[in-house]
Design a protein around this motif. Structure first.
Motif: not given
Length: 483
Positions: A328-335, A359-363, A371-382, A473-474
């Protein structure tokens, strides 16, 4: 025919041309190369044009048309020089060396054979290294240096014997399978013959005729069923081997293309940065020029860093597979953590980024993967968003999954580009709105990691309007503690 099908046909024809040339059907080989070359010229894919020219030179060389072969090889070499396509030299230099050897130009033959040996050794291409040693042995013999000729010949024979051993091992595996099949077939046939013999013997026993016939029919049925089962099992194994071989060939093609792209994109920025640092060290550049060139060089190095990170992740997944550690991880904190790294890059383009993931969006997911998924997708958007653009991160909860959305108002994509976006076979070097570099490998890695966590990834885009990347994600799992 759609563009994608034409592209696949062009690649296939070019590969088939080499096989036809080896069989001596030079006319058909020429036709196939010319048809594929026509497509590559229209698409202006210079690396494949260079390869087609090399194939035409190879076909002419097999017919001992040395001058014609040299003409095509030189055209291929010119293109390799133009696009800095180092991998293309591996076959090219040996072919040119053979042409000069046929034309009795020993010095040029030696020069290109040595270059072919060096580049083939650098890329660890055993077949090309072997051929280069054979050519050099002929050159040394022509020059009267038999000791050197013998040295090169010895190296050639070592590589030749090593290659033959590998071929023998592969052939031995196929032979064993065939022998096993034949032995099983023979055993079943022998069982059938015994059953028939028993049937004839029992036929003479009038009192037990009905019982004997019934037993024989059952035995035949079981034998046929067993034979069918063995045949089906062998067929399944054969099909699996064929499929695996096709996958390995496709994987090798993908690897070669990715390394070609990466080698091409790494060399320029690194050389530029090295030159800038050298001029700065030698104090041969003014402060004004340095201040102007350094930000661009730094941006290129940042692009290389992103490319190498994705390449290392891809290489690790290819060697060890994707390892999964869900919790169980917090998606908001990772983003939020990811944005802390990427906002400085976005600020250079004056791009605003809004993290609207609650906040407190748990997956229940692998934290490193997210972390890798969000970093790649946001980098692509930039990368593909214009100056003063906007990027928004949102989340929608559906059933037992979270749908994460990354939306930008950048350049967007055509439908054809979207259809190939996650395919490693079509990975290409692309540039952002400020000429940021990339390989297209990051999106493929994201797709693999999203799917390994039990989700899906897709894209919606309109050219010149913007793009939204979605992935699921689940949701969090509820753990119970025993009392």
């Amino acid at each position: 025919m759609e563009l994608g099908n034409k592209e696949i046909l062009a690649y296939t024809l070019l590969n088939m041309a080499s096989e036809y040339a080896d069989l001596g059907n030079y006319k058909e080989a020429e036709r196939m190369v010319d048809e594929s070359l026509d497509y590559f010229l229209k698409q202006n894919t210079k690396d494949w044009i260079s390869h087609a020219y090399e194939q035409k030179g190879s076909i002419a060389l097999k017919q001992n048309n040395y001058e014609e072969a040299l003409l095509w090889y030189k055209k291929s070499e010119q293109l390799c020089d133009e696009i800095d396509f180092s991998y293309g030299y591996t076959l090219l230099y040996n072919g040119i060396a053979e042409c000069y050897l046929g034309l009795k130009n020993i010095s040029e033959a030696e020069n290109y054979a040595l270059k072919g040996l060096a580049i083939s050794t650098e890329f660890s291409i055993a077949e090309s290294v072997k051929d280069a040693n054979l050519i050099l042995s002929k050159v040394a013999h022509q020059k009267g240096d038999d000791a050197l000729a013998y040295s090169y010949q010895q190296k050639y024979m070592e590589l030749y014997e090593k290659g033959q051993v590998e071929k023998f091992r592969k052939g031995l595996g196929v032979l064993r399978s065939k022998m096993q099949f034949e032995n099983q077939k023979k055993a079943l046939i022998e069982e059938q013959h015994k059953a028939i013999a028993k049937q004839k013997n029992y036929a003479y026993l009038a009192g037990a005729a009905l019982l004997v016939v019934t037993l024989i029919l059952i035995l035949i049925y079981r034998t046929n069923k067993l034979q069918k089962k063995y045949t089906e099992n062998l067929q399944e194994k054969q099909n699996a081997l064929i499929m695996r071989e096709a996958q390995l060939k496709e994987s090798n093609k993908t690897k070669d293309k990715l390394f070609s792209i990466i080698a091409h994109d790494l060399k320029g920025p690194i050389n530029s940065f090295h030159g800038l640092m050298k001029m700065s060290s030698d104090e041969s550049i003014s402060q004004e020029d340095y201040d102007e060139l350094f930000p661009e060089a730094l941006k290129n190095i940042q692009g290389i860093s992103e490319m190498l990170n994705n390449l290392l992740v891809w290489a690790r997944t290819q060697m060890k597979g994707i390892t999964l550690k869900q919790e169980n991880v917090d998606v908001h904190l990772i983003a939020t953590s990811t944005l802390l790294l990427l906002i400085p890059i976005a600020n250079k383009k004056e791009i605003s980024i809004q993290n609207n993931i609650p906040k407190n969006t748990i997956s229940f997911s692998d934290k490193n993967h997210l972390d890798i998924i969000l970093r790649n997708l946001i980098s692509n958007a930039i990368k593909f968003t214009h100056q003063k653009g906007e990027i928004i991160l949102t989340m929608i909860e559906k059933n037992n999954e979270l749908q994460i959305e990354i939306t930008d108002n950048g350049v967007g994509m055509a439908l054809e580009t979207q259809s190939k976006l996650f395919d490693k076979k079509h990975a290409t070097s692309t540039y952002g709105t400020h000429n940021e570099k990339g390989t297209g490998l990051g999106l493929s890695i994201c797709k693999d990691m999203v799917e390994s966590n039990g989700g899906v990834l897709w894209v919606s885009s309109i050219q010149n309007k913007g793009t939204t990347i979605y992935f699921t994600v689940p949701t969090a799992t509820v753990t119970t503690v025993a009392v």
